[in-house]
Design a protein around this motif. Structure first.
Motif, PDB file in Angstrom:
ATOM      1  N   LYS A 242      -5.623   5.957  -5.464  1.00  0.00           N
ATOM      2  CA  LYS A 242      -6.196   6.585  -4.264  1.00  0.00           C
ATOM      3  C   LYS A 242      -5.401   7.836  -3.873  1.00  0.00           C
ATOM      4  CE  LYS A 242      -7.678   5.556   0.480  1.00  0.00           C
ATOM      5  NZ  LYS A 242      -7.089   6.756   1.102  1.00  0.00           N
ATOM      6  N   ALA A 243      -4.072   7.744  -3.970  1.00  0.00           N
ATOM      7  CA  ALA A 243      -3.245   8.905  -3.619  1.00  0.00           C
ATOM      8  C   ALA A 243      -3.534  10.077  -4.536  1.00  0.00           C
ATOM      9  CB  ALA A 243      -1.770   8.528  -3.689  1.00  0.00           C
TER      10      ALA A 243
ATOM     11  N   THR B 107      -6.469  10.629  -6.269  1.00  0.00           N
ATOM     12  CA  THR B 107      -7.816  11.159  -6.009  1.00  0.00           C
ATOM     13  C   THR B 107      -7.901  11.855  -4.654  1.00  0.00           C
ATOM     14  OG1 THR B 107      -8.533   8.991  -5.190  1.00  0.00           O
ATOM     15  CG2 THR B 107      -8.944   9.481  -7.520  1.00  0.00           C
ATOM     16  N   ASP B 108      -7.121  11.378  -3.680  1.00  0.00           N
ATOM     17  CA  ASP B 108      -7.087  12.037  -2.368  1.00  0.00           C
ATOM     18  C   ASP B 108      -6.517  13.443  -2.458  1.00  0.00           C
ATOM     19  OD1 ASP B 108      -8.219   9.860  -1.153  1.00  0.00           O
ATOM     20  OD2 ASP B 108      -6.378   9.148  -0.183  1.00  0.00           O
TER      21      ASP B 108
ATOM     22  N   GLU C 159      -4.478  -0.205  -6.456  1.00  0.00           N
ATOM     23  CA  GLU C 159      -5.493   0.553  -5.723  1.00  0.00           C
ATOM     24  C   GLU C 159      -4.948   1.844  -5.122  1.00  0.00           C
ATOM     25  OE1 GLU C 159      -8.262   0.103  -1.676  1.00  0.00           O
ATOM     26  OE2 GLU C 159      -7.214  -1.653  -2.480  1.00  0.00           O
ATOM     27  N   PHE C 160      -3.814   1.765  -4.439  1.00  0.00           N
ATOM     28  CA  PHE C 160      -3.363   2.904  -3.642  1.00  0.00           C
ATOM     29  C   PHE C 160      -2.640   3.968  -4.466  1.00  0.00           C
ATOM     30  CE2 PHE C 160      -4.644   0.142  -0.309  1.00  0.00           C
ATOM     31  CZ  PHE C 160      -4.980   0.967   0.741  1.00  0.00           C
ATOM     32  N   SER C 161      -2.131   3.627  -5.629  1.00  0.00           N
ATOM     33  CA  SER C 161      -1.550   4.659  -6.492  1.00  0.00           C
ATOM     34  C   SER C 161      -2.650   5.619  -6.957  1.00  0.00           C
ATOM     35  CB  SER C 161      -0.847   4.023  -7.697  1.00  0.00           C
ATOM     36  OG  SER C 161      -1.742   3.204  -8.436  1.00  0.00           O
TER      37      SER C 161
ATOM     38  N   THR D  58       0.959   4.211  -2.821  1.00  0.00           N
ATOM     39  CA  THR D  58       0.777   5.601  -2.378  1.00  0.00           C
ATOM     40  C   THR D  58       1.915   6.481  -2.873  1.00  0.00           C
ATOM     41  OG1 THR D  58      -0.453   4.908  -0.399  1.00  0.00           O
ATOM     42  CG2 THR D  58       0.561   7.101  -0.366  1.00  0.00           C
TER      43      THR D  58
ATOM     44  N   ARG E 198       0.837  -1.204   0.000  1.00  0.00           N
ATOM     45  CA  ARG E 198       0.000   0.000   0.000  1.00  0.00           C
ATOM     46  C   ARG E 198       0.874   1.256   0.000  1.00  0.00           C
ATOM     47  NH1 ARG E 198      -3.653  -2.708   4.650  1.00  0.00           N
ATOM     48  NH2 ARG E 198      -1.527  -3.277   5.219  1.00  0.00           N
TER      49      ARG E 198
ATOM     50  N   TYR F 175      -2.639  -3.961  -4.166  1.00  0.00           N
ATOM     51  CA  TYR F 175      -2.454  -2.747  -3.375  1.00  0.00           C
ATOM     52  C   TYR F 175      -1.799  -1.630  -4.183  1.00  0.00           C
ATOM     53  CZ  TYR F 175      -3.769  -5.019   1.041  1.00  0.00           C
ATOM     54  OH  TYR F 175      -4.448  -5.633   2.052  1.00  0.00           O
TER      55      TYR F 175
END
Length: 346
Positions: free
Chosen positions: A216-217, A219-220, A212-214, A172, A168, A209
């Motif tokens: 997510k970072a 869009t966050d 997903e988390f790349s 990120t 994760r 992970y």
């Protein structure tokens, strides 16, 4: 009278010689015995301290760039740095050829040959439970590396552990690298990032992970995204090149960012980008994971936007140390994590 005196003189000389001879031989014999005992005792002590630990290492496949660096350092660390103070590590490394049935057979062979500990980089992390049960039945500890079993699997036995990194975090960091570019990955200024995702293996937790988390970072950070392509590349450079080449042919200039779950696929992606006449940093961004030497060179040359260090040395050393702990009967934790590090142009 002269004869009697002569006889007495001869008798005295004989007794004197006998006495002197006795004095010389007895101490010499005693010392000789003591020295012999001392000489024979020392090697016996050394022999009692000497110990050979047999390690079986199962790698999912040998032609993976990152795992090649990992397994070579793991074997070197066992055999050179940890073999000391009378303890020698005898390491056997086998190629699973990306075939779980083949790898399971290799692990069974390790068990039959009487290894002391197994270090396993599974072809499929879903095989962890069956591997643990095989090792548990034989009372041979197992340390999993690189591909993380589930918490339920790790709970099956107290002589099993996982050494790796939190995928994760790597995902990120990939997203953050894009966030830190001047336009945040939005070359056409429409407020969203059009991206291609090259996935290692959808069944692998690291791939899940990172994928997903790349995103997510990104869009966050407030950016919108649009997925143009998400395709399995099996961690392979040639497949990475093929997937990105097809994406660029289909979507052309609309492709703004290429995320790759590892550097091998990113190196292939760069070949496709170059062939399409695109320029990393000018009209497209490209990120990977592993910080292979070639990828780091590409980052510094501007051919890749960034990568994430997956610390092969740190992880392999920790895996060897955990294996030594469990072989010596010491309590071990379930998870040992080594941090990732962002790598961008210096």
């Amino acid at each position: 009278m002269k004869k009697i005196l002569a006889l007495l003189l001869v008798l005295c000389m004989t007794l004197s010689l006998a006495a002197c001879g006795g004095k010389k031989e007895e101490p010499a014999t005693t010392e000789s015995v003591k020295e012999t005992e001392e000489v024979t005792e020392e090697p016996a002590e050394e022999s009692a301290e000497a110990k050979t630990i047999k390690v079986g290492v199962a790698i999912y496949k040998f032609d993976d760039n990152f795992m090649t660096v990992y397994r070579e350092e793991l074997q070197r660390y066992f055999e050179e740095d940890m073999s000391k103070d009378g303890v020698t590590y005898e390491v056997t490394v086998v190629d699973g050829k990306n075939d779980q049935a083949e790898q399971t057979n290799q692990i069974q062979n390790f068990i039959a040959s009487g290894v002391d500990v197994i270090v396993a980089n599974l072809v499929q992390s879903s095989a962890a439970a069956s591997v643990i049960n095989l090792c548990k039945d034989a009372d041979i500890p197992v340390v999993f590396i690189n591909r993380e079993p589930t918490a339920d699997d790790l709970a099956l036995w107290d002589k099993v552990a996982y050494v790796g990194a939190d995928a994760r975090q790597s995902g990120t960091f990939q997203g953050e690298i894009i966030n830190e570019t001047p336009n945040k990955g939005d070359f056409n200024g429409d407020g969203k990032i059009n991206y291609v995702m090259v996935v290692g293996d959808p069944e692998n937790v690291d791939a899940k992970y990172r994928t997903e988390f790349s995103i997510k970072a990104v869009t966050d950070s407030g950016m919108q995204v649009e997925k143009l392509v998400e395709q399995r590349g099996d961690w392979d450079q040639a497949k990475g090149q093929e997937i990105v080449a097809q994406a660029l042919t289909q979507y052309g200039k609309d492709v703004e960012v290429v995320f790759c779950n590892n550097d091998a696929m990113a190196l292939g992606a760069y070949q496709a980008i170059e062939a399409a006449g695109r320029k990393v940093g000018e009209d497209i961004y490209l990120v990977g994971v592993d910080a292979l030497d070639e990828a780091v060179a590409y980052v510094n040359e501007g051919k890749m936007t960034g990568t994430v260090l997956n610390d092969a040395n740190g992880q392999s050393h920790k895996a060897a140390e955990v294996a030594a702990l469990v072989v010596n009967g010491e309590a071990i934790e379930k998870n040992y994590t080594v941090d990732y590090v962002k790598v961008i142009k210096k």
